[in-house]
Design a protein around this motif. Structure first.
Motif, PDB file in Angstrom:
ATOM      1  N   GLU A  43       0.830  -1.211   0.000  1.00 37.68           N
ATOM      2  CA  GLU A  43       0.000   0.000   0.000  1.00 37.68           C
ATOM      3  C   GLU A  43       0.862   1.258   0.000  1.00 37.68           C
ATOM      4  O   GLU A  43       0.405   2.333  -0.390  1.00 37.68           O
ATOM      5  N   GLY A  44       2.128   1.103   0.399  1.00 36.25           N
ATOM      6  CA  GLY A  44       3.029   2.259   0.421  1.00 36.25           C
ATOM      7  C   GLY A  44       3.188   2.909  -0.932  1.00 36.25           C
ATOM      8  O   GLY A  44       3.243   4.143  -1.040  1.00 36.25           O
ATOM      9  N   PHE A  45       3.262   2.098  -2.015  1.00 35.24           N
ATOM     10  CA  PHE A  45       3.418   2.729  -3.329  1.00 35.24           C
ATOM     11  C   PHE A  45       2.117   3.375  -3.789  1.00 35.24           C
ATOM     12  O   PHE A  45       2.130   4.376  -4.518  1.00 35.24           O
ATOM     13  N   ASP A  46       0.960   2.832  -3.383  1.00 36.47           N
ATOM     14  CA  ASP A  46      -0.311   3.492  -3.699  1.00 36.47           C
ATOM     15  C   ASP A  46      -0.375   4.874  -3.050  1.00 36.47           C
ATOM     16  O   ASP A  46      -0.750   5.866  -3.685  1.00 36.47           O
ATOM     17  N   ILE A  47      -0.013   4.915  -1.781  1.00 32.84           N
ATOM     18  CA  ILE A  47      -0.011   6.197  -1.061  1.00 32.84           C
ATOM     19  C   ILE A  47       1.014   7.139  -1.669  1.00 32.84           C
ATOM     20  O   ILE A  47       0.768   8.342  -1.825  1.00 32.84           O
ATOM     21  N   GLY A  48       2.185   6.587  -2.034  1.00 40.06           N
ATOM     22  CA  GLY A  48       3.231   7.422  -2.636  1.00 40.06           C
ATOM     23  C   GLY A  48       2.802   8.028  -3.957  1.00 40.06           C
ATOM     24  O   GLY A  48       3.062   9.210  -4.223  1.00 40.06           O
ATOM     25  N   PHE A  78     -10.398  18.888  -8.068  1.00 45.47           N
ATOM     26  CA  PHE A  78     -10.852  18.742  -6.689  1.00 45.47           C
ATOM     27  C   PHE A  78     -10.543  17.349  -6.152  1.00 45.47           C
ATOM     28  O   PHE A  78      -9.992  17.187  -5.058  1.00 45.47           O
ATOM     29  N   TRP A  79     -10.886  16.314  -6.925  1.00 44.03           N
ATOM     30  CA  TRP A  79     -10.686  14.948  -6.446  1.00 44.03           C
ATOM     31  C   TRP A  79      -9.226  14.519  -6.512  1.00 44.03           C
ATOM     32  O   TRP A  79      -8.790  13.666  -5.726  1.00 44.03           O
ATOM     33  N   THR A  80      -8.467  15.126  -7.424  1.00 43.61           N
ATOM     34  CA  THR A  80      -7.018  14.892  -7.400  1.00 43.61           C
ATOM     35  C   THR A  80      -6.420  15.436  -6.103  1.00 43.61           C
ATOM     36  O   THR A  80      -5.577  14.797  -5.465  1.00 43.61           O
ATOM     37  N   GLY A  81      -6.897  16.621  -5.703  1.00 40.12           N
ATOM     38  CA  GLY A  81      -6.463  17.179  -4.427  1.00 40.12           C
ATOM     39  C   GLY A  81      -6.875  16.314  -3.256  1.00 40.12           C
ATOM     40  O   GLY A  81      -6.137  16.171  -2.280  1.00 40.12           O
ATOM     41  N   ALA A  82      -8.076  15.687  -3.351  1.00 43.46           N
ATOM     42  CA  ALA A  82      -8.535  14.798  -2.287  1.00 43.46           C
ATOM     43  C   ALA A  82      -7.630  13.571  -2.178  1.00 43.46           C
ATOM     44  O   ALA A  82      -7.301  13.119  -1.076  1.00 43.46           O
ATOM     45  N   VAL A  83      -7.215  13.033  -3.334  1.00 42.31           N
ATOM     46  CA  VAL A  83      -6.301  11.883  -3.320  1.00 42.31           C
ATOM     47  C   VAL A  83      -4.983  12.260  -2.660  1.00 42.31           C
ATOM     48  O   VAL A  83      -4.459  11.525  -1.805  1.00 42.31           O
ATOM     49  N   ALA A  84      -4.442  13.417  -3.035  1.00 48.35           N
ATOM     50  CA  ALA A  84      -3.164  13.852  -2.474  1.00 48.35           C
ATOM     51  C   ALA A  84      -3.283  14.139  -0.983  1.00 48.35           C
ATOM     52  O   ALA A  84      -2.425  13.735  -0.184  1.00 48.35           O
ATOM     53  N   ALA A  85      -4.355  14.842  -0.584  1.00 49.04           N
ATOM     54  CA  ALA A  85      -4.542  15.171   0.828  1.00 49.04           C
ATOM     55  C   ALA A  85      -4.768  13.913   1.659  1.00 49.04           C
ATOM     56  O   ALA A  85      -4.216  13.768   2.757  1.00 49.04           O
ATOM     57  N   GLY A  86      -5.588  12.990   1.145  1.00 48.80           N
ATOM     58  CA  GLY A  86      -5.822  11.747   1.865  1.00 48.80           C
ATOM     59  C   GLY A  86      -4.564  10.911   1.984  1.00 48.80           C
ATOM     60  O   GLY A  86      -4.303  10.304   3.029  1.00 48.80           O
ATOM     61  N   TYR A 132       8.040  11.944  12.537  1.00 48.70           N
ATOM     62  CA  TYR A 132       8.099  10.594  12.002  1.00 48.70           C
ATOM     63  C   TYR A 132       7.101  10.423  10.863  1.00 48.70           C
ATOM     64  O   TYR A 132       7.358   9.701   9.901  1.00 48.70           O
ATOM     65  N   GLY A 133       5.959  11.101  10.957  1.00 54.54           N
ATOM     66  CA  GLY A 133       4.997  11.069   9.868  1.00 54.54           C
ATOM     67  C   GLY A 133       5.564  11.666   8.597  1.00 54.54           C
ATOM     68  O   GLY A 133       5.302  11.163   7.495  1.00 54.54           O
ATOM     69  N   VAL A 134       6.333  12.728   8.724  1.00 53.96           N
ATOM     70  CA  VAL A 134       6.987  13.338   7.554  1.00 53.96           C
ATOM     71  C   VAL A 134       7.968  12.348   6.931  1.00 53.96           C
ATOM     72  O   VAL A 134       8.062  12.221   5.702  1.00 53.96           O
ATOM     73  N   VAL A 135       8.700  11.626   7.776  1.00 54.59           N
ATOM     74  CA  VAL A 135       9.636  10.611   7.276  1.00 54.59           C
ATOM     75  C   VAL A 135       8.883   9.528   6.505  1.00 54.59           C
ATOM     76  O   VAL A 135       9.289   9.127   5.398  1.00 54.59           O
ATOM     77  N   VAL A 136       7.777   9.056   7.065  1.00 50.42           N
ATOM     78  CA  VAL A 136       6.969   8.037   6.391  1.00 50.42           C
ATOM     79  C   VAL A 136       6.453   8.559   5.055  1.00 50.42           C
ATOM     80  O   VAL A 136       6.456   7.849   4.042  1.00 50.42           O
ATOM     81  N   ALA A 190       6.611   8.439  -0.767  1.00 50.47           N
ATOM     82  CA  ALA A 190       6.754   9.174  -2.029  1.00 50.47           C
ATOM     83  C   ALA A 190       7.863   8.560  -2.876  1.00 50.47           C
ATOM     84  O   ALA A 190       7.731   8.424  -4.099  1.00 50.47           O
ATOM     85  N   PHE A 191       8.974   8.194  -2.237  1.00 50.12           N
ATOM     86  CA  PHE A 191      10.057   7.535  -2.969  1.00 50.12           C
ATOM     87  C   PHE A 191       9.587   6.204  -3.546  1.00 50.12           C
ATOM     88  O   PHE A 191       9.898   5.856  -4.701  1.00 50.12           O
ATOM     89  N   HIS A 192       8.819   5.457  -2.754  1.00 47.81           N
ATOM     90  CA  HIS A 192       8.303   4.164  -3.221  1.00 47.81           C
ATOM     91  C   HIS A 192       7.356   4.363  -4.404  1.00 47.81           C
ATOM     92  O   HIS A 192       7.417   3.627  -5.402  1.00 47.81           O
TER      93      HIS A 192
END
Length: 244
Positions: free
Chosen positions: A20-25, A108-116, A142-146, A151-153
């Motif tokens: 899921e890390g690459f999805d979030i990234g 709007f929804w692109t922003g929602a994806v990024a914010a989420g 630590y959240g910033v590190v994650v 993002a790298f992933h």
């Protein structure tokens, strides 16, 4: 039996971060991505399958480590709520951004994806830091590190899945590079698990309960692993659907 279930907990958490890390990234990088529809399409086949790891993790916490689950939900209630809200916002953005035409709707929804996605990364950092007893400020750091690790992933995943995507220029385009970035994504959760191993083992459910859970859950594990393998084989590099 406690060690077995601690191993299952660790594998589920590491699997969630690695997959899921690459999805979030990718969600974090979406505002900076030229071909946003293709980027979302690249993660589309994997999102729901990857989220199964989080569902499994919650089930293991509830069944095998109820005391720890209670501490997570009560002691870190605002962070857990933030994580759930971010999850809903990110997924809503993925499902709705292509439901209507129009640049305003898509933006709007692109922003929602990024914010989420950012909320998920920050919340996970807060949860991990909070479990270790770290102060709130360190949890934010630590959240910033994650977020940076995810993002790298995601950057590496886009380079592997969409080699022509400009935002991913310079990243490794090989499967080996993606595996390396997955290992980096797992790193923020490995050290805390190692440090907290004895504490977590001490909060396990009674052995009789764990034995019953083993009979109920372990036969399902091969199905879960097989489903993941099937998804990756069917939607391997080069096949980019548009589910979202």
């Amino acid at each position: 039996m406690e060690i077995l279930w601690f191993g299952i907990l660790a594998v589920l958490l590491a699997g969630y971060f690695a997959l899921e890390g690459f999805d979030i990234g990718v969600g974090l990088l979406l505002p900076f991505t030229g071909e946003r529809d293709r980027a979302v399409g690249a993660i589309a086949p994997f999102v729901l399958a990857n989220e199964v790891w989080l569902v499994g993790l919650a089930g293991v916490l509830f069944g095998a480590f109820p005391v720890l689950e209670g501490e997570v939900l009560s002691g870190l209630y605002p962070v857990v709520v933030g994580l759930l809200v971010s999850w809903i916002v990110r997924d809503a953005g993925l499902w709705f951004r292509r439901r209507l035409d129009g640049s305003g709707w898509r933006s709007f929804w692109t922003g929602a994806v990024a914010a989420g996605s950012l909320g998920l990364a920050l919340s996970w950092g807060g949860v991990i830091a909070g479990i270790t007893g770290a102060p709130a400020l360190l949890g934010v750091a630590y959240g910033v590190v994650v977020a940076l690790v995810f993002a790298f992933h995601g950057w590496t995943f886009l380079a592997w899945r969409l080699p022509g995507e400009a935002v991913a220029q310079g990243a490794s385009r090989t499967g080996r590079g993606l595996v390396l970035s997955a290992a980096v994504a797992v790193a923020p959760v490995v050290a805390p698990l190692t440090v907290l191993a004895s504490d977590v083992l001490g909060q396990a459910a009674p052995s009789a309960t764990l034995s019953v859970l083993s009979l109920m859950v372990l036969p399902v594990v091969p199905l879960m692993v097989g489903a993941q393998i099937w998804v990756w084989r069917v939607f391997r590099r080069g096949a980019v659907p548009t589910f979202f």
